[in-house]
Every structure is written in structure tokens, then in C-alpha cells.
Design an enzyme around this catalytic site. Structure first.
Site, PDB file in Angstrom:
ATOM      1  N   TYR A 149     -18.796   4.040   1.196  1.00 21.20           N
ATOM      2  CA  TYR A 149     -19.468   4.924   0.250  1.00 21.20           C
ATOM      3  C   TYR A 149     -20.890   4.390   0.138  1.00 21.20           C
ATOM      4  O   TYR A 149     -21.097   3.181   0.235  1.00 21.20           O
ATOM      5  CB  TYR A 149     -18.831   4.855  -1.137  1.00 21.20           C
ATOM      6  N   HIS A 154      -8.263  13.498   0.458  1.00 22.54           N
ATOM      7  CA  HIS A 154      -8.315  12.344  -0.428  1.00 22.54           C
ATOM      8  C   HIS A 154      -7.016  12.221  -1.244  1.00 22.54           C
ATOM      9  O   HIS A 154      -7.017  11.794  -2.390  1.00 22.54           O
ATOM     10  CB  HIS A 154      -9.525  12.476  -1.373  1.00 22.54           C
ATOM     11  N   SER A 190     -11.478  -0.229   1.515  1.00 23.29           N
ATOM     12  CA  SER A 190     -12.386   0.626   0.749  1.00 23.29           C
ATOM     13  C   SER A 190     -13.633  -0.140   0.316  1.00 23.29           C
ATOM     14  O   SER A 190     -13.562  -1.331   0.000  1.00 23.29           O
ATOM     15  CB  SER A 190     -11.651   1.129  -0.503  1.00 23.29           C
ATOM     16  N   THR A 225     -16.421   8.429   4.406  1.00 18.50           N
ATOM     17  CA  THR A 225     -15.691   9.418   3.605  1.00 18.50           C
ATOM     18  C   THR A 225     -16.676  10.454   3.103  1.00 18.50           C
ATOM     19  O   THR A 225     -17.670  10.115   2.447  1.00 18.50           O
ATOM     20  CB  THR A 225     -14.974   8.718   2.428  1.00 18.50           C
TER      21      THR A 225
HETATM   22  C1  LIG Z   1      -5.328   4.719  -5.612  1.00 17.82           C
HETATM   23  C2  LIG Z   1      -6.101   5.356  -4.508  1.00 17.82           C
HETATM   24  C3  LIG Z   1      -7.411   4.951  -4.263  1.00 17.82           C
HETATM   25  C4  LIG Z   1      -8.131   5.528  -3.210  1.00 17.82           C
HETATM   26  N1  LIG Z   1      -9.389   5.062  -2.927  1.00 17.82           N
HETATM   27  C5  LIG Z   1     -10.054   5.549  -1.859  1.00 17.82           C
HETATM   28  C6  LIG Z   1     -11.317   5.018  -1.495  1.00 17.82           C
HETATM   29  O1  LIG Z   1     -11.832   4.106  -2.125  1.00 17.82           O
HETATM   30  N2  LIG Z   1     -11.942   5.569  -0.425  1.00 17.82           N
HETATM   31  C7  LIG Z   1     -11.397   6.583   0.322  1.00 17.82           C
HETATM   32  O2  LIG Z   1     -11.994   7.034   1.295  1.00 17.82           O
HETATM   33  N3  LIG Z   1     -10.193   7.083   0.002  1.00 17.82           N
HETATM   34  C8  LIG Z   1      -9.502   6.597  -1.059  1.00 17.82           C
HETATM   35  N4  LIG Z   1      -8.273   7.086  -1.373  1.00 17.82           N
HETATM   36  C9  LIG Z   1      -7.687   8.157  -0.538  1.00 17.82           C
HETATM   37  C10 LIG Z   1      -6.852   7.571   0.586  1.00 17.82           C
HETATM   38  O3  LIG Z   1      -7.658   6.907   1.516  1.00 17.82           O
HETATM   39  C11 LIG Z   1      -6.057   8.658   1.318  1.00 17.82           C
HETATM   40  O4  LIG Z   1      -6.935   9.676   1.724  1.00 17.82           O
HETATM   41  C12 LIG Z   1      -4.961   9.261   0.439  1.00 17.82           C
HETATM   42  O5  LIG Z   1      -4.341   8.264  -0.331  1.00 17.82           O
HETATM   43  C13 LIG Z   1      -3.924   9.943   1.325  1.00 17.82           C
HETATM   44  O6  LIG Z   1      -2.944  10.551   0.557  1.00 17.82           O
HETATM   45  P1  LIG Z   1      -1.534   9.848   0.191  1.00 17.82           P
HETATM   46  O7  LIG Z   1      -1.829   8.915  -0.936  1.00 17.82           O
HETATM   47  O8  LIG Z   1      -0.701  10.996  -0.211  1.00 17.82           O
HETATM   48  O9  LIG Z   1      -1.057   9.108   1.409  1.00 17.82           O
HETATM   49  C14 LIG Z   1      -7.533   6.538  -2.412  1.00 17.82           C
HETATM   50  C15 LIG Z   1      -6.223   6.934  -2.672  1.00 17.82           C
HETATM   51  C16 LIG Z   1      -5.512   6.344  -3.685  1.00 17.82           C
HETATM   52  C17 LIG Z   1      -4.071   6.764  -3.917  1.00 17.82           C
END
Ligand SMILES: Cc1cc2nc3c(=O)[nH]c(=O)nc-3n(C[C@H](O)[C@H](O)[C@H](O)COP(=O)(O)O)c2cc1C
Length: 391
Positions: A134, A281, A111, A160
Site C-alpha cells: 500500500y 478483498h 501485508s 493491491t
Molecule cells: C483480517 C484481514 C486482513 C486483510 N488485510 C489485507 C491487507 O493488508 N492487504 C491486502 O491486500 N489484503 C488484505 N486482506 C484481503 C486478503 O488478502 C484476501 O484478499 C482475502 O482475505 C480473501 O478472502 P478470504 O478471507 O475469504 O480468503 C485482508 C483480509 C483479512 C481477512
């Protein structure tokens, strides 16, 4: 205290262990979603609504789990999703997770909002890594980071597109995250005991430097501060037109993450995306959107084989991965499943999460009477009748 990893038999066990080790605001940051958490729950439940249709009494040698994504071979159809602030879950969290992903033969996605330098994360993994962008800080800041990511050897860029503003995470407000980020002792004081109650997390966190900055978002006055993320995201909405200048700088493959509809999927293909991630997300942005697995068939039909379709959201078991592949995903990304493992036990915890999912997939395929990922197709699953009526 050494953790006996083998006693975690499911992702839910890792989740509970993470909850025990982490202060509440950190656990809720991983575990929580937006607003009423309808989509967060829906992502998981929708997998439960899909039933398998096995073909029994057939030879099933050990199934092969290898596949390719964007032409890159991976040992299992699971990629680690970009998860911001992983360094808060475990010291040098992004490097730890990347090294486990590489050793397991798969891709780690870093990320923009990570606490470790992208160069160090790439060095930590023997495998491929993708960089998630981002536009925090604007175009020039992003361009400089893209150049660094290219030089460091990241092989694809994830853009994203679902974060025009940070989602409304009610748990954060209740846990005092806003007050804690003011750095004003008076405002912070009522929320400090949550951290003191978890010395097993607090001591390593402080030894690792305490509250992280974002070393991959370098502004005029230095790395972006934690407290500034919300405002920065709001000023940096990505649009389709950004894809053009990004592609000029990046040149490598681009993965569009955050596709919810067939229309956006077609648009992504038309704009030159090399792959998409069907993603909401993890239910952290717009609440009450459909679960990803439910919209997958619409999106697979819209893409019509032109690029790889990936999916994330709600994957907690290997059976979920198999269901997604039956409905047309090339592979899945997991976020929380490995983040719980990282927060529970560091590298062995991430490894355990991947081992659990991998063993689940192999077992599920044998029970389905299927020996290769390529054979997984629609007739192996039955989806609720009303899913078909309207996307
Ligand atoms: C704690 C956390 C932080 C996240 N940070 C980002 C991020 O910085 N950028 C991004 O594109 N997605 C982010 N996501 C989304 C994840 O990339 C992903 O889409 C999502 O976790 C998928 O769902 P799941 O947690 O049920 O597997 C984040 C998810 C979590 C749980």
C-alpha cells in the site's frame, strides 16, 4: 492450555475456536466484511453453487498437488494471502504464519500493514515470500520499503488496487474500534470489558508489546501508528501510472491484486503485470460486487493465457480450490482460512488449516478421477446457467 489440534476437522471449526479465544473486535476484524456483507457471503455461496462432474471407475494414484506460480514451484496450489495486523491475532503472527507456509512448501504474502518487521518475516520462512504494497505515507516511504523488501529477499510484489479508501466495516463501529483508538480513557472505557473477558488472548498480546505499530511504514516521525491507517490509506490511492515508478524500483515480478473485471485484467496485462489476483478483498472493500469465482471465467478469457491468474475470496474447503482451478485459476490465495487457524492456535492452527485444505484437494481429485492439477478443467464442473449470460 494445550489445544488438541486434531479435533478441528474443518476451517469452520477453526473459525469457532478463533471466536472463542479472541475479543470480539479482533474476531470481527478477521471475520467481518463491508457494509451488508453481501459479497462476503456471496464469495462463499458462489462456490456452493458450482457442482462437480466426476469421471468414475478410473485409476487414481495419489494426485500430485505441486504447481508453479510465476515460475516458482509450490507444494500445493494455495498461497497465504496478505492479512494485515496478524500480530494482533497471535504473538508475532506474521512470522508464525510465514514459517508454517514455508514449511508447507508454499508462499507467504506479507501485508504492508503488518506488525512484524519485513526482514524478520522473511527470515522466519524457509520458503518464498511476496510483499504486498500500500502506498501509505507516499512515494518516498514506499520506495524505502521496496528497497528493504528487495534486500530481504521477497521475490514478488503484490500491488493491491481495491483500497482507495478503507471499506465501511460496520462491525468495527459497533465494537467501538474508533473509540478504542482515541487512547482517551473516557471514550475507551465502555469497550474495555470485551478484552478483559479474554485473558487467554490478552496476556500474550500484552507480553508481545500490546497494540502494534507498523514497522514497514516508516514515516518522518517513526513507524505509522495504528490509529492513522484509515487516513493514510485514503491519501495513498494507487493508480496505473504508479506502476511505472514502482517497477523501476522493484524490478522483480508484480502481481496486481483486486481485479474484478475482464477490462481491468487486460489493463493489468498491458501495464506489464506478471500475474493478477481476482479478488474483492474478501468482501471487505466495495460491497455488492460479484463473488470472485463468478467473474473468474470472464477474466481468464480476457487474459488468454498471457499471465498467471490467481483467485481469492471465500475459499474454505479444498473443493473450492479445485473448482477455481477447473475454471482457470493457476492457484488460490487464502486469507481467513489460515487467519482463523492462527488466531485459534498459532502455528499448529495455521498448519491445521493448510492440512485440511490439502487433504480435501487430494480427496476431491481422487473422487473426480483426476491425478494432476494440470488435468483439472472446465468439464469437471457445472456452473449455474445464469452465470454465463452476463458476467
Ligand atoms: C483480517 C484481514 C486482513 C486483510 N488485510 C489485507 C491487507 O493488508 N492487504 C491486502 O491486500 N489484503 C488484505 N486482506 C484481503 C486478503 O488478502 C484476501 O484478499 C482475502 O482475505 C480473501 O478472502 P478470504 O478471507 O475469504 O480468503 C485482508 C483480509 C483479512 C481477512
Amino acid at each position: 492450555m494445550a489445544v488438541n489440534i486434531s479435533r478441528f476437522v474443518s476451517v469452520e471449526d477453526l473459525r469457532r475456536a478463533a471466536k472463542r479465544r479472541l475479543p470480539r473486535p479482533v474476531f470481527d476484524y478477521i471475520d467481518g466484511g463491508a457494509e451488508g456483507e453481501v459479497t462476503l457471503r456471496g464469495n462463499v455461496r458462489a462456490f456452493e453453487e458450482i457442482a462437480f462432474r466426476p469421471r468414475c471407475a478410473v485409476e487414481t494414484p495419489p494426485p500430485h498437488l505441486q504447481t508453479t506460480v510465476l515460475g516458482t514451484p509450490i507444494a500445493l496450489p494455495i498461497i497465504l494471502a496478505p492479512v494485515g495486523s496478524s500480530r494482533m491475532f497471535w504473538p508475532r503472527g506474521e512470522e508464525v504464519a510465514a514459517s508454517v507456509a514455508g514449511a508447507a512448501g508454499t508462499i507467504y504474502s506479507l501485508s504492508t500493514l503488518s506488525g512484524c518487521r519485513l526482514e524478520d518475516v522473511k527470515k522466519a520462512t524457509p520458503g518464498p515470500a511476496w510483499y504486498q504494497l500500500y502506498l501509505c505515507g507516499g512515494r518516498d516511504v514506499a520506495a524505502a520499503t521496496l528497497q528493504r523488501a528487495r534486500d530481504a529477499g521477497f521475490s514478488a510484489l503484490i500491488l493491491t488496487i481495491d483500497t482507495a479508501v478503507a471499506g465501511m466495516r460496520e462491525r468495527d463501529l459497533r465494537n467501538g474500534v474508533k473509540e478504542l483508538l482515541t487512547r482517551r480513557p473516557g471514550a475507551m472505557l465502555p469497550y474495555i470489558p470485551q478484552f478483559l473477558a479474554k485473558p487467554g488472548w490478552l496476556v500474550p498480546f500484552l507480553r508481545d508489546g500490546g497494540l502494534m505499530k507498523f514497522p514497514n511504514v516508516v514515516l518522518a516521525d517513526g513507524p505509522m501508528l495504528y490509529a492513522d491507517v484509515g487516513a493514510m490509506l485514503e491519501q495513498s490511492t494507487v493508480t496505473w501510472s504508479d506502476l511505472r515508478w514502482i517497477r523501476e524500483i522493484w524490478k522483480g515480478p508484480v502481481v496486481i491484486k483486486g481485479v474484478h473485471t475482464g477490462d481491468d485484467a487486460r489493463r493489468a496485462v498491458d501495464e506489464g503485470a506478471n500475474a493478477i489476483v481476482v479478488s474483492n478483498h474478501g468482501g471487505r472493500q466495495l460491497d455488492s460486487v460479484h463473488p470472485t469465482i463468478r467473474v473468474l471465467p470472464e477474466i481468464v478469457a480476457a487474459v488468454d493465457g498471457r499471465i498467471d491468474v490467481l483467485l481469492d475470496g471465500g475459499v474454505r474447503r479444498g473443493g473450492d480450490v479445485v473448482k477455481a482451478l477447473c475454471l482457470g485459476a493457476r492457484a488460490v490465495l487464502v486469507g481467513r482460512a489460515y487467519a482463523y487457524g492462527l488466531a485459534a492456535a498459532g502455528a499448529p492452527g495455521v498448519r491445521r488449516a493448510l492440512d485440511i485444505l490439502q487433504a480435501d484437494i487430494a480427496r476431491t481429485m481422487k473422487l473426480l478421477g483426476c491425478t494432476s492439477l494440470a488435468e483439472l478443467d472446465r468439464p469437471y464442473v457445472s456452473v449455474p446457467a445464469d452465470w454465463r449470460a452476463h458476467p
